[in-house]
Design a protein around this motif. Structure first.
Motif, PDB file in Angstrom:
ATOM      1  N   SER A  63       0.844  -1.202   0.074  1.00 49.60           N
ATOM      2  CA  SER A  63       0.253   0.161   0.297  1.00 49.60           C
ATOM      3  C   SER A  63       1.227   1.361  -0.203  1.00 49.60           C
ATOM      4  CB  SER A  63      -0.955   0.017   1.357  1.00 49.60           C
ATOM      5  OG  SER A  63      -0.140   0.025   2.729  1.00 49.60           O
ATOM      6  N   CYS A  64       0.430   2.439  -0.249  1.00 53.63           N
ATOM      7  CA  CYS A  64       0.855   3.421  -1.111  1.00 53.63           C
ATOM      8  C   CYS A  64       0.099   4.894  -0.807  1.00 53.63           C
ATOM      9  CB  CYS A  64       1.753   3.494  -1.891  1.00 53.63           C
ATOM     10  SG  CYS A  64       0.989   3.240  -3.474  1.00 53.63           S
ATOM     11  N   PRO A  65       0.511   6.121  -0.035  1.00 56.42           N
ATOM     12  CA  PRO A  65      -0.106   7.467  -0.508  1.00 56.42           C
ATOM     13  C   PRO A  65      -0.552   7.573  -1.912  1.00 56.42           C
ATOM     14  CG  PRO A  65       1.785   8.364   0.721  1.00 56.42           C
ATOM     15  CD  PRO A  65       1.239   6.190   0.414  1.00 56.42           C
ATOM     16  N   ASN A  66      -1.662   7.999  -2.009  1.00 62.32           N
ATOM     17  CA  ASN A  66      -2.109   8.386  -4.132  1.00 62.32           C
ATOM     18  C   ASN A  66      -1.229   9.375  -4.456  1.00 62.32           C
ATOM     19  OD1 ASN A  66      -3.320   6.582  -4.473  1.00 62.32           O
ATOM     20  ND2 ASN A  66      -5.060   7.646  -3.869  1.00 62.32           N
ATOM     21  N   GLY A  67      -0.319  10.019  -5.195  1.00 66.36           N
ATOM     22  CA  GLY A  67       0.366  11.019  -5.557  1.00 66.36           C
ATOM     23  C   GLY A  67       1.593  10.923  -5.617  1.00 66.36           C
ATOM     24  N   THR A  68       2.311   9.478  -5.386  1.00 65.02           N
ATOM     25  CA  THR A  68       3.389   9.702  -4.838  1.00 65.02           C
ATOM     26  C   THR A  68       4.009   8.616  -5.800  1.00 65.02           C
ATOM     27  OG1 THR A  68       2.976   7.714  -2.676  1.00 65.02           O
ATOM     28  CG2 THR A  68       3.275  10.360  -2.218  1.00 65.02           C
ATOM     29  N   VAL A  69       5.682   7.982  -5.687  1.00 69.67           N
ATOM     30  CA  VAL A  69       6.252   7.272  -6.273  1.00 69.67           C
ATOM     31  C   VAL A  69       6.571   6.052  -5.437  1.00 69.67           C
ATOM     32  CG1 VAL A  69       8.293   7.029  -8.003  1.00 69.67           C
ATOM     33  CG2 VAL A  69       6.108   8.794  -8.009  1.00 69.67           C
ATOM     34  N   VAL A  70       6.872   5.343  -5.452  1.00 75.91           N
ATOM     35  CA  VAL A  70       7.045   3.898  -4.464  1.00 75.91           C
ATOM     36  C   VAL A  70       8.556   3.549  -5.398  1.00 75.91           C
ATOM     37  CG1 VAL A  70       6.594   2.113  -3.180  1.00 75.91           C
ATOM     38  CG2 VAL A  70       5.405   3.384  -4.234  1.00 75.91           C
ATOM     39  N   LYS A  71       9.764   3.907  -4.486  1.00 78.18           N
ATOM     40  CA  LYS A  71      11.289   3.455  -4.474  1.00 78.18           C
ATOM     41  C   LYS A  71      11.312   2.542  -3.546  1.00 78.18           C
ATOM     42  CE  LYS A  71      13.011   7.737  -6.323  1.00 78.18           C
ATOM     43  NZ  LYS A  71      13.694   8.932  -5.718  1.00 78.18           N
ATOM     44  N   LEU A  72      11.707   0.967  -4.297  1.00 77.81           N
ATOM     45  CA  LEU A  72      12.371   0.100  -3.803  1.00 77.81           C
ATOM     46  C   LEU A  72      13.771  -0.353  -3.549  1.00 77.81           C
ATOM     47  CD1 LEU A  72      10.304  -2.682  -1.986  1.00 77.81           C
ATOM     48  CD2 LEU A  72      11.148  -4.069  -4.253  1.00 77.81           C
ATOM     49  N   PHE A  73      13.978  -0.203  -2.213  1.00 82.30           N
ATOM     50  CA  PHE A  73      15.164  -0.988  -1.768  1.00 82.30           C
ATOM     51  C   PHE A  73      16.021  -2.317  -1.517  1.00 82.30           C
ATOM     52  CE2 PHE A  73      14.566   3.490  -1.992  1.00 82.30           C
ATOM     53  CZ  PHE A  73      15.845   3.801  -2.541  1.00 82.30           C
ATOM     54  N   GLY A  87      -4.180   3.605  -4.126  1.00 74.41           N
ATOM     55  CA  GLY A  87      -2.843   3.347  -3.199  1.00 74.41           C
ATOM     56  C   GLY A  87      -2.310   1.955  -3.304  1.00 74.41           C
ATOM     57  N   SER A  88      -2.062   1.796  -4.053  1.00 74.97           N
ATOM     58  CA  SER A  88      -1.433   0.424  -3.559  1.00 74.97           C
ATOM     59  C   SER A  88      -0.306   0.134  -4.970  1.00 74.97           C
ATOM     60  CB  SER A  88      -2.010  -0.731  -4.689  1.00 74.97           C
ATOM     61  OG  SER A  88      -2.304  -1.129  -5.384  1.00 74.97           O
ATOM     62  N   TYR A  89       0.955  -0.145  -4.878  1.00 74.93           N
ATOM     63  CA  TYR A  89       1.738  -0.649  -6.265  1.00 74.93           C
ATOM     64  C   TYR A  89       2.025  -2.153  -6.888  1.00 74.93           C
ATOM     65  CZ  TYR A  89       4.765  -1.869  -2.108  1.00 74.93           C
ATOM     66  OH  TYR A  89       5.973  -2.117  -1.596  1.00 74.93           O
ATOM     67  N   SER A 117       8.554   2.217   4.923  1.00 74.05           N
ATOM     68  CA  SER A 117       8.196   0.550   4.911  1.00 74.05           C
ATOM     69  C   SER A 117       8.796   0.309   6.449  1.00 74.05           C
ATOM     70  CB  SER A 117       7.660   0.117   3.619  1.00 74.05           C
ATOM     71  OG  SER A 117       8.949  -0.721   3.612  1.00 74.05           O
ATOM     72  N   ASN A 118       7.465  -1.032   6.490  1.00 82.23           N
ATOM     73  CA  ASN A 118       8.224  -2.608   7.529  1.00 82.23           C
ATOM     74  C   ASN A 118       9.654  -2.998   6.268  1.00 82.23           C
ATOM     75  OD1 ASN A 118       5.593  -2.669   4.966  1.00 82.23           O
ATOM     76  ND2 ASN A 118       5.863  -4.809   6.075  1.00 82.23           N
ATOM     77  N   THR A 119      10.332  -3.590   7.828  1.00 81.07           N
ATOM     78  CA  THR A 119      11.928  -3.920   6.408  1.00 81.07           C
ATOM     79  C   THR A 119      11.505  -5.651   6.206  1.00 81.07           C
ATOM     80  OG1 THR A 119      13.026  -2.792   7.178  1.00 81.07           O
ATOM     81  CG2 THR A 119      13.833  -4.720   6.539  1.00 81.07           C
ATOM     82  N   VAL A 120      11.143  -6.026   5.431  1.00 77.91           N
ATOM     83  CA  VAL A 120      11.149  -7.361   4.359  1.00 77.91           C
ATOM     84  C   VAL A 120      12.562  -8.098   4.506  1.00 77.91           C
ATOM     85  CG1 VAL A 120       9.604  -9.431   3.268  1.00 77.91           C
ATOM     86  CG2 VAL A 120       8.725  -7.195   3.818  1.00 77.91           C
TER      87      VAL A 120
END
Length: 288
Positions: A63-73, A87-89, A117-120
Motif C-alpha cells: 500500500s502507499c499514499p496516492n500521488g506518490t512514487v514508490v521506490k524499492l530498495f 493506494g497500491s503499487y 516501510s516495514n523491512t521484509v
C-alpha cells in the motif's frame, strides 16, 4: 511676432490629449512550492519475511499514499519504482544472491521522502552464482523520467556484474513491442523511447549476460500530456500583450502658461513699438 504669440496661445489653451499605452501580459515563472514531505509511508504486503526464492524476478506489492512514487530498495540499493495507483503499487525486481532486506519508500512531486516501510527479509538461493561469479545487476540514479509528446524519454541505466556481451529487452508499457539492444561491457546504458501517448507507464528492463543470467529493473516513464486547443488558445492570448489607449484631458499646462503668455505678449508688443519708433526716427533723420 504677434501672430506667432497668438498661435502659441491658442495651441496651449486647447485641451491636451495624452495617449497612454498600457500593456498587460503574462510571464512564465517556474518554481517549487515548499511543502512538508509525506507523513504516511508505504507498506510491503507481499512477499513476507522469511520467504526463500530460487527463481527471479519476483513481484513486490503493498500500500502507499496516492500521488506518490514508490521506490524499492534491496540491501539499500535502488531496485525499482512504481507510481502509486489507487493506494497500491506493484514492482517487479530481481534479488541478490543470499539475504535481501527490502524497504519501500514513498516520494512526493518534490522528491521528498516519506517514512520507510516495514523491512521484509527474504532469501534468494542462486544456483548459478558459484558457476559464473557475481550476478548481472541493473540499477539507476533515476526512479522516473519524462518527456513531452514527440520527444524521446532518455533513461540512464547502470549495468554491472555478469559477463558481456549483454542483451536488453525494454518493455515501455505503452503497448508497443519491446525495444531490443545489446551492450558489450558493463557501464551506463542510455535507454531511449519516443513519447507519443500521454500517460504514466511502468517500464520493465531485462538484461541477460553471455551465460544466460538475468537481471530486472522496473522504472517509471511519464509522457506529458499536450495542452488542449482551448488551453493553448488561452495561453496564447495571455502571452500576447494587450494595448489599451487612454485619453486624458490635461488643462493644467494652459492654466500655468496663460499668465506667462500674457506677460510675454505685452513685453513683445512694447518691444515692437519701440523698434518701430526708432525706425521712424531714423527715417526722419535720413530725409533732413
Amino acid at each position: 511676432m504677434l501672430i506667432q504669440t497668438l498661435f502659441i496661445l491658442i495651441t496651449l489653451l486647447l485641451p491636451t490629449t495624452v495617449l497612454a499605452e498600457t500593456q498587460s501580459g503574462s510571464i512564465g515563472v517556474e518554481g517549487k512550492i515548499s511543502s512538508d514531505p509525506p507523513k504516511i509511508g508505504a507498506t510491503i504486503v507481499s512477499p513476507t519475511t522469511g520467504r526463500v526464492f530460487t527463481e527471479i524476478p519476483i513481484v513486490v506489492t503493498g500500500s502507499c499514499p496516492n500521488g506518490t512514487v514508490v521506490k524499492l530498495f534491496k540491501n539499500n540499493v535502488f531496485s525499482g519504482s512504481a507510481n502509486c495507483t489507487n493506494g497500491s503499487y506493484s514492482i517487479t525486481i530481481d534479488l541478490f544472491s543470499g539475504q535481501n532486506d527490502l524497504v519501500a519508500r514513498v516520494y512526493d512531486a518534490l522528491d521528498q521522502a516519506g517514512p520507510d516501510s516495514n523491512t521484509v527479509t527474504i532469501t534468494f538461493n542462486d544456483d548459478r552464482s558459484s558457476l559464473f561469479g557475481p550476478r548481472v545487476t541493473l540499477t539507476s540514479n533515476y526512479a522516473k523520467r519524462g518527456a513531452s509528446p514527440g520527444e524521446k524519454i532518455i533513461f540512464p541505466i547502470i549495468l554491472s556484474g555478469g559477463t558481456g556481451p549483454y542483451a536488453f529487452s525494454v518493455d515501455w508499457g505503452d503497448g508497443k513491442a519491446p525495444d531490443l539492444l545489446t551492450q558489450e561491457f558493463p557501464g551506463v546504458v542510455s535507454l531511449e523511447h519516443l513519447c507519443e501517448s500521454p500517460g504514466v507507464y511502468n517500464v520493465i528492463v531485462k538484461a541477460v549476460d553471455k551465460n544466460g543470467v538475468s537481471a530486472f529493473l522496473q522504472i517509471v516513464a511519464i509522457c506529458n500530456g499536450p495542452l488542449s486547443d482551448s488551453a493553448a488558445s488561452s495561453q496564447k492570448d495571455n502571452n500576447t500583450p494587450i494595448v489599451k489607449i487612454e485619453k486624458k484631458i490635461l488643462w493644467w499646462p494652459a492654466v500655468i502658461s496663460l499668465p506667462l503668455i500674457i506677460i510675454t505678449f505685452w513685453l513683445g508688443r512694447r518691444h515692437a513699438l519701440f523698434v518701430l519708433r526708432r525706425r521712424i526716427e531714423r527715417g526722419d533723420r535720413a530725409f533732413r
